[in-house]
Design a protein around this motif. Structure first.
Motif, mmCIF file in Angstrom:
data_model
loop_
_atom_site.group_PDB
_atom_site.id
_atom_site.type_symbol
_atom_site.label_atom_id
_atom_site.label_comp_id
_atom_site.label_asym_id
_atom_site.label_seq_id
_atom_site.Cartn_x
_atom_site.Cartn_y
_atom_site.Cartn_z
ATOM 1 N N VAL A 192 13.021 -5.763 -5.652
ATOM 2 C CA VAL A 192 12.017 -6.810 -5.428
ATOM 3 C C VAL A 192 10.740 -6.469 -6.204
ATOM 4 O O VAL A 192 10.189 -5.369 -6.041
ATOM 5 C CB VAL A 192 11.703 -6.949 -3.924
ATOM 6 N N PRO A 193 10.234 -7.360 -7.057
ATOM 7 C CA PRO A 193 8.987 -7.092 -7.792
ATOM 8 C C PRO A 193 7.805 -7.014 -6.825
ATOM 9 O O PRO A 193 7.617 -7.909 -5.984
ATOM 10 C CB PRO A 193 8.855 -8.303 -8.726
ATOM 11 N N LEU A 194 7.016 -5.937 -6.953
ATOM 12 C CA LEU A 194 5.922 -5.690 -6.010
ATOM 13 C C LEU A 194 4.566 -5.744 -6.692
ATOM 14 O O LEU A 194 4.429 -5.409 -7.862
ATOM 15 C CB LEU A 194 6.098 -4.313 -5.362
ATOM 16 N N ARG A 195 3.563 -6.161 -5.917
ATOM 17 C CA ARG A 195 2.173 -6.021 -6.347
ATOM 18 C C ARG A 195 1.614 -4.681 -5.900
ATOM 19 O O ARG A 195 0.611 -4.211 -6.413
ATOM 20 C CB ARG A 195 1.304 -7.128 -5.722
ATOM 21 N N ASP A 196 2.263 -4.094 -4.895
ATOM 22 C CA ASP A 196 1.775 -2.852 -4.292
ATOM 23 C C ASP A 196 2.967 -1.911 -4.140
ATOM 24 O O ASP A 196 3.850 -2.126 -3.309
ATOM 25 C CB ASP A 196 1.137 -3.168 -2.932
ATOM 26 N N SER A 197 2.995 -0.884 -4.953
ATOM 27 C CA SER A 197 4.152 0.015 -4.967
ATOM 28 C C SER A 197 4.251 0.878 -3.720
ATOM 29 O O SER A 197 5.267 1.539 -3.507
ATOM 30 C CB SER A 197 4.090 0.917 -6.204
ATOM 31 N N SER A 198 3.213 0.880 -2.890
ATOM 32 C CA SER A 198 3.245 1.722 -1.690
ATOM 33 C C SER A 198 3.923 1.039 -0.509
ATOM 34 O O SER A 198 4.072 1.638 0.557
ATOM 35 C CB SER A 198 1.825 2.116 -1.282
ATOM 36 N N LEU A 199 4.342 -0.217 -0.666
ATOM 37 C CA LEU A 199 4.939 -0.934 0.464
ATOM 38 C C LEU A 199 6.239 -0.275 0.910
ATOM 39 O O LEU A 199 7.076 0.105 0.089
ATOM 40 C CB LEU A 199 5.227 -2.386 0.080
ATOM 41 N N SER A 200 6.397 -0.162 2.225
ATOM 42 C CA SER A 200 7.641 0.359 2.785
ATOM 43 C C SER A 200 8.683 -0.754 2.822
ATOM 44 O O SER A 200 8.347 -1.935 2.700
ATOM 45 C CB SER A 200 7.391 0.862 4.212
ATOM 46 N N PRO A 201 9.962 -0.411 2.993
ATOM 47 C CA PRO A 201 10.992 -1.455 3.087
ATOM 48 C C PRO A 201 10.692 -2.462 4.201
ATOM 49 O O PRO A 201 10.899 -3.662 4.024
ATOM 50 C CB PRO A 201 12.274 -0.664 3.375
ATOM 51 N N GLU A 202 10.203 -1.944 5.344
ATOM 52 C CA GLU A 202 9.883 -2.853 6.450
ATOM 53 C C GLU A 202 8.806 -3.846 6.049
ATOM 54 O O GLU A 202 8.871 -5.039 6.371
ATOM 55 C CB GLU A 202 9.424 -2.044 7.676
#
Length: 751
Positions: A308-318
């Motif tokens: 999934v393309p992210l704006r924030d690489s620190s996001l957890s799967p949850e």
């Protein structure tokens, strides 16, 4: 933190998970364990918590909402009903129209601009996902007291958000409402409606079918905004890599320019037949999109969440699963069409990524860097959430409220006092001109707007050659519903039905947004049960099916709930928009007729609120057969050129309607109180099933003969004339005075 995989969950049954912090009840958590045969992983818990929330699962309301299906009238026009992202109706000539209203109440109180803007964005994506091009939006709004300091914070932000997002999308805002009442002080209602147009063959549904078909996420990157927005959960429930709570903004952030690209790319994907199934990402984000697509399809689904393309690489799967970042869609695409799909997205500068595929199994499986973190039956997430039969009971105070009859309030004793109360009423915040707000919206972009605020209903031309069009109106009177929820919901529906008919369009179908307090309060649940029953009965009687909508609960501050506020949208069709009927008087000498019966009905009225700050008694009586008859007369008179103006009578009664028609047309009216009525009742009564019309003298006989033949009371009560509103034997008020009084109110409060 240690990744909570499915295997790890099975091996560690005693690990404590924060189910309560995520808004789940103990019995709900135990049911999840029973479904899975083990404890859930963190990702599974996140999915169940948002999908089983009140907003997504309708767990408190489903038991009552089923009436809309059980009592649904047969309708040849209904193409897609309840259960899809929006209802679809046949409007003729091969065209279908989809429309829906939803709420974004709580986010709009926290952050008015973004809350309202993303409310518009979300409802627009529902319409796109059905295969339609959005053609217009509307915004039924409720705020606290107009002079309260916090209303000055909330209203301008909400209005800017609606205008900023909708104007950037190039969608006309053609109608809605603005209501002020103390009960909405801590819980403003920001409801948003969108209508879209397509050909019958272009209808698309949310389903993932065909093993091997690819699942593509396209649109904006996923960020940390809006995590848990669908439920009461807080994002800091999940820890970041350093073991510290991860603080995320609670309100979604919108980008209308990205949404515009999403609209155009999606419509091109449909045109090239590149989509098997599609779902927008709104409440509950990927949790909703993946589980609903899989649940509605013929197999299972496997998703690689780390793609999934992210704006924030620190996001957890949850957090990725719960994020409600805007401007995202999820499509199911046949393998041989993936390359073309991605090419269309690239053309529109829209990020598109294959994140999974449809399987021949019956599970939704989600992986994170090769480790399985979700393995669930998708239907248990999307469609088999809790079903609560909450206790409900008529509140003890209801009898006393209804006994406090507004008809017993002191009335004006002199003509001068009557005149003064008319000016006070028509210039009060609820009855005054809303142009300070609506002038911030683009009403005419796209070039097909036929009627817009302050008309009774908005109207859009669908076909430029045949002039086929649709009209839409939204209405809801929380004061009526507080006095009698059953009748109040029917009056909301009747007013919208009447408004559509007043434009010359034939009502076809209904969407609703049911705004109430806490379902844990038996009195609120009684209000909800009664309002739902009332609306279902009314729709059945008048043959207009409910096609879908939204329930918004927990609109409550402490023990203080909002008035029960069922907002009802009605859509109608008109064969030729050039035969529409506006509300403005336009030619001196035309005759003003009052249609319907006027009784001394003041419970919940604008007069009782403005003059006495009173709420009590019973709302106006509902007569649905009279509403049907009135609508038939208005539609036929419009089609056959018998009337030049029509305006429904509702809040504020006849004097409000005449003032609006006169000011809009720039020509006055001379009124005569008909026999059997006193001037006060004639001017301020809010009896339902009524309208005023302006009839050219050449059409008077034909019009009155039609009314008589159909049995509709029609009383000649005046003539369009002069530069003032005069009530014979009572008073006269110059139009200039009325216009200035009405137009100064909102700028003085908010400008």
């Amino acid at each position: 933190m240690t990744l909570d995989t499915v295997k790890h969950a099975a091996d560690t049954p005693d690990t404590e998970l924060p189910w309560a912090e995520l808004g789940l009840k103990h019995d709900e958590y135990e049911r999840i364990r029973a479904i899975l045969g083990r404890r859930p992983t963190g990702a599974e818990l996140a999915m169940y918590s948002v999908m089983w929330s009140e907003h997504c699962s309708y767990k408190s309301s489903k038991v009552h909402l089923k009436q809309f299906g059980e009592k649904a009238p047969h309708s040849d026009a209904l193409l897609v009903g309840i259960g899809e992202q929006a209802g679809v109706v046949d409007v003729g000539q091969g065209y279908a129209v989809t429309f829906k209203v939803e709420s974004h109440n709580h986010p709009s109180y926290v952050e008015p601009y973004q809350g309202a803007a993303t409310g518009i964005g979300g409802i627009v994506r529902d319409i796109i996902a059905m295969g339609a091009r959005p053609v217009a939006v509307m915004d039924p709004l409720r705020f606290g007291a107009a002079d309260h300091p916090d209303t000055k914070r909330v209203l301008p932000g909400v209005v800017s958000g609606i205008g900023g997002y909708g104007n950037c999308l190039g969608l006309p805002n053609i109608g809605g409402e603005i209501v002020f009442d103390d009960c909405y002080q801590g819980n403003p209602l920001v409801n948003a409606l969108c209508v879209g147009v397509m050909r019958h063959e272009d209808i698309h549904l949310a389903k993932a079918s065909g093993a091997g078909n690819k699942v593509i996420l396209y649109g904006a990157r996923t960020g940390g905004d809006g995590i848990g927005g669908a439920s009461i959960l807080a994002s800091e429930t999940f820890e970041d890599a350093d073991g510290k709570p991860a603080k995320r903004p609670a309100v979604q952030v919108g980008d209308p320019f990205q949404e515009k690209l999403l609209i155009e790319s999606t419509l091109e994907l449909f045109a090239q037949d590149l989509v098997v199934g599609i779902q927008d990402l709104g409440a509950a984000g990927l949790s909703c999109a993946t589980s609903e697509l899989a649940s509605n399809g013929s197999g299972g689904m496997r998703v690689e969440l780390d793609t999934v393309p992210l704006r924030d690489s620190s996001l957890s799967p949850e957090e990725i699963l719960m994020s409600e970042s805007q401007e995202r869609m999820c499509a199911v695409v046949e393998p041989e069409k993936v390359e073309r799909f991605l090419a269309v997205c690239e053309k529109w500068d829209v990020i598109a990524t294959v994140i999974g595929e449809v399987t021949d199994g019956d599970r939704l499986e989600i992986f994170w860097h090769g480790e399985q973190i979700v393995d669930v039956p998708p239907r248990t997430v999307a469609h088999e959430g809790p079903l609560l039969n909450r206790p409900y009971a008529r509140p003890e105070w209801q009898d006393a409220l209804q006994a406090d009859d507004a008809g017993a309030l002191p009335r004006p004793e002199t003509s001068e006092e009557l005149r003064e109360q008319v000016v006070r009423l028509v210039s009060s915040p609820n009855q005054a001109s809303k142009s300070w707000v609506t002038d911030q919206y683009d009403k005419y972009v796209l070039g097909n707007t036929v009627l817009a605020q302050p008309e009774d209903g908005g109207m859009i031309r669908i076909d430029e050659e045949t002039n086929l069009g649709v009209a839409i109106a939204t209405d809801g009177n929380g004061r009526y519903a507080k006095l009698d929820p059953y009748a109040g919901a029917q009056l909301a529906f009747a007013e919208s039905y009447r408004n559509v008919a007043a434009t010359g369009a034939k009502p076809l179908a209904v969407t609703d947004c049911l705004n109430f307090g806490s379902p844990e309060d038996p009195a609120v649940m009684w209000q909800f049960a009664e309002a739902t029953r009332g609306l279902a009965d009314a729709c059945q009687t008048l043959g207009t099916p409910v096609t879908g909508g939204n329930v918004s609960l927990y609109n409550q501050t402490g023990e203080q709930a909002i008035h029960p506020t069922p907002v009802v949208g009605v859509l109608g069709v008109i064969d030729d928009v050039t035969r529409r009927t506006p509300h403005a008087f336009k030619e001196a000498g035309q005759l003003i007729y009052l249609l319907g019966d006027t009784r001394a009905e003041f419970g919940g009225s604008a007069w009782s609120q403005v003059i006495h700050n009173h709420l009590g008694g019973l709302p106006p009586k509902v007569d649905l057969e009279r509403e049907r008859l009135l609508a038939e007369v208005l539609i036929n008179a419009s089609r056959d050129g018998m009337i030049d103006a029509a305006h429904d009578l509702s809040d504020g009664g006849l004097v409000q309607a005449v003032t609006e028609s006169a000011v809009a047309g720039g020509v006055g009216a001379r009124l005569v109180v008909p026999d059997g009525l006193d001037a006060f009742t004639f001017l301020f009564s809010e009896s339902a099933g009524r309208a005023i019309v302006a009839v050219p003298r050449s059409e008077e006989t034909r019009f009155t003969d039609m009314c008589a033949a159909r049995g509709l009371p029609a009383a000649r009560v005046g003539v369009v004339d002069g530069e003032s509103i005069e009530v014979q034997g009572e008073f006269g008020i110059p139009l200039a005075e009325l216009r200035e009084a009405r137009e100064a109110t909102l700028p003085a409060l908010f400008g």
